[in-house]
Design an enzyme around this catalytic site. Structure first.
Site, mmCIF file in Angstrom:
data_model
loop_
_atom_site.group_PDB
_atom_site.id
_atom_site.type_symbol
_atom_site.label_atom_id
_atom_site.label_comp_id
_atom_site.label_asym_id
_atom_site.label_seq_id
_atom_site.Cartn_x
_atom_site.Cartn_y
_atom_site.Cartn_z
ATOM 1 N N HIS A 193 9.424 -3.544 3.321
ATOM 2 C CA HIS A 193 9.054 -3.760 1.914
ATOM 3 C C HIS A 193 10.298 -4.030 1.071
ATOM 4 C CE1 HIS A 193 5.652 -0.955 3.186
ATOM 5 N NE2 HIS A 193 5.009 -2.022 2.766
ATOM 6 N N MET B 73 0.852 -1.191 0.000
ATOM 7 C CA MET B 73 0.000 0.000 0.000
ATOM 8 C C MET B 73 0.889 1.243 0.000
ATOM 9 S SD MET B 73 -3.463 -0.959 1.992
ATOM 10 C CE MET B 73 -2.935 -0.822 3.666
ATOM 11 N N ASP C 25 2.643 -9.140 9.377
ATOM 12 C CA ASP C 25 1.184 -9.306 9.357
ATOM 13 C C ASP C 25 0.908 -10.803 9.294
ATOM 14 O OD1 ASP C 25 0.586 -6.454 9.209
ATOM 15 O OD2 ASP C 25 1.481 -6.569 7.221
HETATM 16 O O1 PAF Z 1 -0.146 -5.833 3.690
HETATM 17 C C1 PAF Z 1 -0.537 -4.900 2.939
HETATM 18 O O2 PAF Z 1 0.157 -3.920 2.677
HETATM 19 C C2 PAF Z 1 -1.927 -5.002 2.324
HETATM 20 O O3 PAF Z 1 -2.832 -5.595 3.192
HETATM 21 C C3 PAF Z 1 -1.923 -5.717 0.953
HETATM 22 C C4 PAF Z 1 -1.522 -7.168 1.081
HETATM 23 C C5 PAF Z 1 -0.992 -4.992 -0.006
HETATM 24 C C6 PAF Z 1 -3.343 -5.675 0.367
HETATM 25 O O4 PAF Z 1 -3.789 -4.375 0.201
#
Ligand code: PAF
Length: 228
Positions: free
Chosen positions: A48, A41, A163
């Site tokens: 990331h 996102m 997550d």
């Molecule tokens: O983990 C995230 O950033 C979001 O939940 C994802 C997997 C990109 C879905 O919008």
């Protein structure tokens, strides 16, 4: 930060629309290139970047998506306040040598205002913990993940262990729906304090950050007691 005064050589291919991206992916498939996918996102941080690096090492082409999915926010204020930093993200992705960025508009992803909700029965894991506190959140996540998987059709998709519930639910979904995409998890990246990196950390005050860190401290203590 001012980006306009410096000349950046952007090699990253950026797609905002589904059709040209799908043509590009079809071409990669013809060439039998392996595709790694990192859905995000945006407001990218080192967590990331670690997913992207893993994909870049193991695949011939890495595609990252940035889309703040409104359907997974049960609180509109949370959606409005979600941190966004498009220009910085593009530079980060280019620097890490990601090949492709898919950055769609709402209109591309949800072309109709009225859309039937995903016909997927909530599982037990979707109804507890974050699922209990944020009703509809995981169905919203699955909805966008399914759409992105359908559009990009990668060989492997990368998700962070931060997550963990989301990771579990996506694995369960992919198995239940017989989706032929490998789900690869990557370790949580933390600040030196121990706090897990998260885009939303930017929205925390110093006091809230210290409170958040207590979760990690408590879990670490708990782990230590179990181990000894
Ligand atoms: O983990 C995230 O950033 C979001 O939940 C994802 C997997 C990109 C879905 O919008």
């Amino acid at each position: 930060m001012h980006f306009s005064k410096k000349l950046y050589i952007i090699k990253l291919k950026i797609f905002k629309n589904i059709e040209p991206l799908q043509k590009y992916v079809a071409d990669l498939k013809k060439q039998q290139k392996s595709i790694g996918f990192v859905p995000t996102m945006g407001s990218l941080h080192d967590g990331h970047i670690s997913l992207l690096k893993e994909s870049i090492i193991h695949n011939q082409v890495t595609i990252c998506s940035i889309y703040v999915n409104p359907k997974q926010f049960n609180d509109h204020q949370d959606f409005i306040c979600y941190p966004r930093q498009e220009k910085k993200d593009i530079i980060l992705l280019n620097n890490v040598r990601c090949d492709v960025l898919f950055m769609p508009s709402d209109n591309q992803i949800y072309p109709r205002l009225e859309e039937s909700s995903i016909t997927y029965e909530s599982t037990l894991v979707m109804s507890i913990l974050e699922g209990e506190k944020r009703p509809g959140h995981f169905l919203g996540v699955l909805k966008i993940v399914y759409k992105l998987f359908y559009i990009i059709n990668p060989d492997i998709a990368y998700f962070g262990e931060k997550d963990y519930q989301q990771l579990y639910i996506i694995r369960e979904f992919v198995e239940n729906q017989n989706i032929n995409i490998q789900i690869q998890s990557c370790a949580t990246i933390r600040e030196t304090s121990g706090l897990a990196l998260s885009s939303r950390n930017k929205n925390l005050t110093i006091e809230e950050k210290a409170l958040a860190l207590n979760i990690f401290k408590a879990l670490s203590l708990f782990k230590e007691h179990i181990m000894h």
